[in-house]
Design an enzyme around this catalytic site. Structure first.
Site, PDB file in Angstrom:
ATOM      1  CD  GLU A  74      10.286  -2.199  13.722  1.00 23.28           C
ATOM      2  OE1 GLU A  74       9.875  -1.360  14.537  1.00 23.28           O
ATOM      3  OE2 GLU A  74      10.505  -1.942  12.514  1.00 23.28           O
ATOM      4  CG  ASN A  80       5.204   2.501  14.411  1.00 25.70           C
ATOM      5  OD1 ASN A  80       5.558   3.013  15.479  1.00 25.70           O
ATOM      6  ND2 ASN A  80       5.442   1.231  14.103  1.00 25.70           N
ATOM      7  N   GLY A 107      11.347  -0.381   6.541  1.00 27.44           N
ATOM      8  CA  GLY A 107      12.584   0.376   6.723  1.00 27.44           C
ATOM      9  C   GLY A 107      13.657   0.048   5.713  1.00 27.44           C
ATOM     10  CG  HIS A 123       5.548  -3.164  14.316  1.00 29.48           C
ATOM     11  ND1 HIS A 123       6.837  -3.510  13.971  1.00 29.48           N
ATOM     12  CD2 HIS A 123       5.157  -2.218  13.420  1.00 29.48           C
ATOM     13  CE1 HIS A 123       7.205  -2.791  12.916  1.00 29.48           C
ATOM     14  NE2 HIS A 123       6.211  -2.006  12.560  1.00 29.48           N
ATOM     15  CD  GLU A 178       3.704  -2.306   9.380  1.00 28.14           C
ATOM     16  OE1 GLU A 178       3.613  -1.125   9.069  1.00 28.14           O
ATOM     17  OE2 GLU A 178       4.391  -2.707  10.337  1.00 28.14           O
ATOM     18  CE  LYS A 235       8.659   1.316  12.480  1.00 32.44           C
ATOM     19  NZ  LYS A 235       9.334   0.463  11.526  1.00 32.44           N
ATOM     20  CB  SER A 238       9.325   1.210   2.080  1.00 31.55           C
ATOM     21  OG  SER A 238      10.373   0.601   2.820  1.00 31.55           O
TER      22      SER A 238
END
Ligand code: 13P
Length: 245
Positions: free
Chosen positions: A95, A8, A166, A93, A160, A10, A205
């Site tokens: 985010e 991904n 991250g 996701h 996730e 991003k 991660s």
């Protein structure tokens, strides 16, 4: 089924960098046991798809709109991603859930739109740090699965944990084993036999140094990789740790 290693990207890379990254990954992708996928920003899907043509690496988007077309300024429809060369799309996701207020219901609608357009959806679920601290992680993920997946579901799930994205913090092998077993049970409960074969990716991660141990956990069907997918060597090392299934 082979494990799926998905990158991904991003909101990273200008066009030239995206094409170079794709070429770097494709150059080392032949003969791997894993299925490989990269998901650049929608703007670069067509260029990356051209660069990867004839390679062992597939292309996907990072989101799509729930409608096939219409007056939705700034949005991207699933058939447009398909038309640009995508075969996959990441949906829900964290985010997007956090930054764009996406609900389970909306993710479900987007998943339906993706499947209708011929894309394979990768639907993301995962608890926040506060929810885990409160012991609610399985409850939250159970609700997300129930609310975000249409029936029948022809796609992939990505677990996730939001606190591992991250941050360099990875869930422990025990946490991953517990959650993936729970997700498998939920899928079987909600979808019967079809729930047995849905791939469940781990994301958060993942890097070359921890990929082999994460990918060896039962019910882990691959990895959804953020930061480490931006380096071809790192991404290919993760891919080499994957199993043919
Ligand atoms: P990181 O690998 O950078 O933690 O990101 C994970 C992720 O969000 C993939 O979708």
């Amino acid at each position: 089924m082979p494990q799926l290693i998905a990158g991904n990207w991003k909101m990273h890379c200008l066009a030239e960098q995206a094409v170079a990254l794709a070429q770097g990954i494709a150059a080392g992708a032949h003969g791997l046991a894993a299925e490989l996928l990269v998901c650049p920003t929608a703007l670069h899907v067509a260029a990356v798809a051209r660069a990867l043509h004839g390679s062992a690496v597939a292309v996907g988007g990072q989101d799509c709109h729930q409608s096939r077309q219409g007056a939705h300024t700034g949005d991207i429809a699933a058939p447009m991603l398909r038309d640009a060369g995508a075969g996959w799309v990441i949906l829900g996701h964290s985010e997007r859930r956090q930054n764009h207020g996406e609900t389970d219901e909306l993710v479900r609608e987007k998943t339906l739109a993706a499947v209708e357009a011929g894309l394979i959806p990768i639907v993301c679920v995962g608890e926040t740090g506060d929810q885990r601290a409160g012991g609610q992680e399985t409850e939250v993920v159970g609700w997300q699965i129930a609310g975000s997946l249409p029936k029948p579901f022809a796609g992939v799930i990505a677990y996730e944990p939001v606190w591992a994205i991250g941050t360099g913090k990875t869930a422990t092998e025990e946490d991953v084993a517990t959650m993936h077993a729970f997700i498998r049970e939920e899928l079987q409960r909600q979808f019967g036999n079809a729930g047995q074969t849905v791939r469940i990716l781990y994301g958060g991660s993942v890097k070359a140094a921890n990929a082999a141990s994460l990918l060896a956990i039962p019910n882990v069907g691959g990895a959804l990789v953020g930061g480490a997918s931006l380096d071809p060597t790192e991404f290919l090392t993760i891919a080499r740790a994957a199993q043919a299934g």
